[in-house]
Design a protein around this motif. Structure first.
Motif: not given
Length: 268
Positions: A182-197, A239-252
């Motif tokens: 939800v939150m980081l994805h919102r910044f990705m959509v706006a082209g501000r992934g680093l700030a969102g990170l 999440y930024l590298r893969t674009g997948r929630l499943s990847a972020a979940f697996l890492a966590h």
């Protein structure tokens, strides 16, 4: 007589301008905080009342005078309820605020993303363990201990299987859904992934170490905040590298599973 000239093709419509991610994340945070507060009260209050009435009269009087004593007695049940509340709220915020967000980049292949995420999760936990040793050395006689260790140990003592389920599955799913999808994805959509990170990683840390508390010095608390912020950035980068929630979940999940395994083998 010549054929009439073909009318020029109309230009494609301009892409929709992404919304302001800062205003969006403020609303996300407000909804999440309010939701967790309300749902936690609904789930935890009956558990504490059941714990209170089950105590002998003398202990009931002490627990009534000292709510911390009551909370410690029901620590495992409260931990379970708090994690369930977190998952329910994360699902609610995603349903209301996140599911309609567009996908900014094509996702990485699922198999490649999963393998990369699991390796990243184990590596993140390895770095965290090393940093905790450094922080404990700086703490001298009062080593820094994350605030979630006591609840996890209480749940582990009550039910090891349930503890693994909550720590390795429920907690990572709730946190990655809320902070990354939800939150980081919102910044990705706006082209501000680093700030969102950065922002979402600090928020992630704040949920684990809300305040300094009497058990930590200011230096220790800042160290814990820095470690959790780094963990959040690690999951966020996945999440930024893969674009997948499943990847972020697996890492966590891999990170938390490694932590539980270390605790088990070290007798913690």
């Amino acid at each position: 007589m010549s054929e009439p000239e073909t009318a020029a093709a109309a230009p494609p419509p301009a892409p929709a301008r992404p919304g302001n991610p800062w205003a969006g994340i403020v609303l996300d945070v407000l909804l999440a905080v309010a939701g967790i507060f309300i749902v936690s009260i609904i789930l935890i209050t009956p558990l504490l009342l059941l714990e209170l009435v089950s105590l002998p009269e003398a202990e009931r009087l002490r627990a009534t005078a000292d709510p911390d004593l009551l909370m410690r007695g029901a620590m495992a049940e409260v931990t379970f309820a708090a994690l369930v509340a977190m998952l329910l709220v994360a699902l609610g915020v995603w349903w209301l605020r996140g599911r309609s967000l567009p996908r900014p980049v094509p996702p990485t292949r699922a198999a490649h993303a999963a393998a990369w995420a699991i390796a990243a999760g184990v590596l993140i936990q390895g770095v965290v363990v090393a940093l905790f040793h450094v922080l404990q050395a700086l703490g001298g006689e009062s080593p820094a201990q994350p605030s979630n260790v006591e609840p996890i140990l209480a749940l582990q003592e009550a039910s090891p299987v349930l503890n693994w389920l909550m720590v390795v599955a429920v907690a990572p799913l709730a946190e990655e859904l809320l902070f990354r999808r939800v939150m980081l994805h919102r910044f990705m959509v706006a082209g501000r992934g680093l700030a969102g990170l950065v922002v979402t990683s600090v928020l992630f840390a704040a949920t684990h170490e809300v305040g300094q508390g009497g058990a930590h010095s200011l230096l220790q608390w800042l160290g814990l905040m820095a470690i959790y912020t780094g963990m959040g950035m690690g999951f966020g980068l996945v999440y930024l590298r893969t674009g997948r929630l499943s990847a972020a979940f697996l890492a966590h999940a891999a990170c938390n599973a490694t932590a539980l395994a270390v605790m088990a083998f070290s007798g913690g």
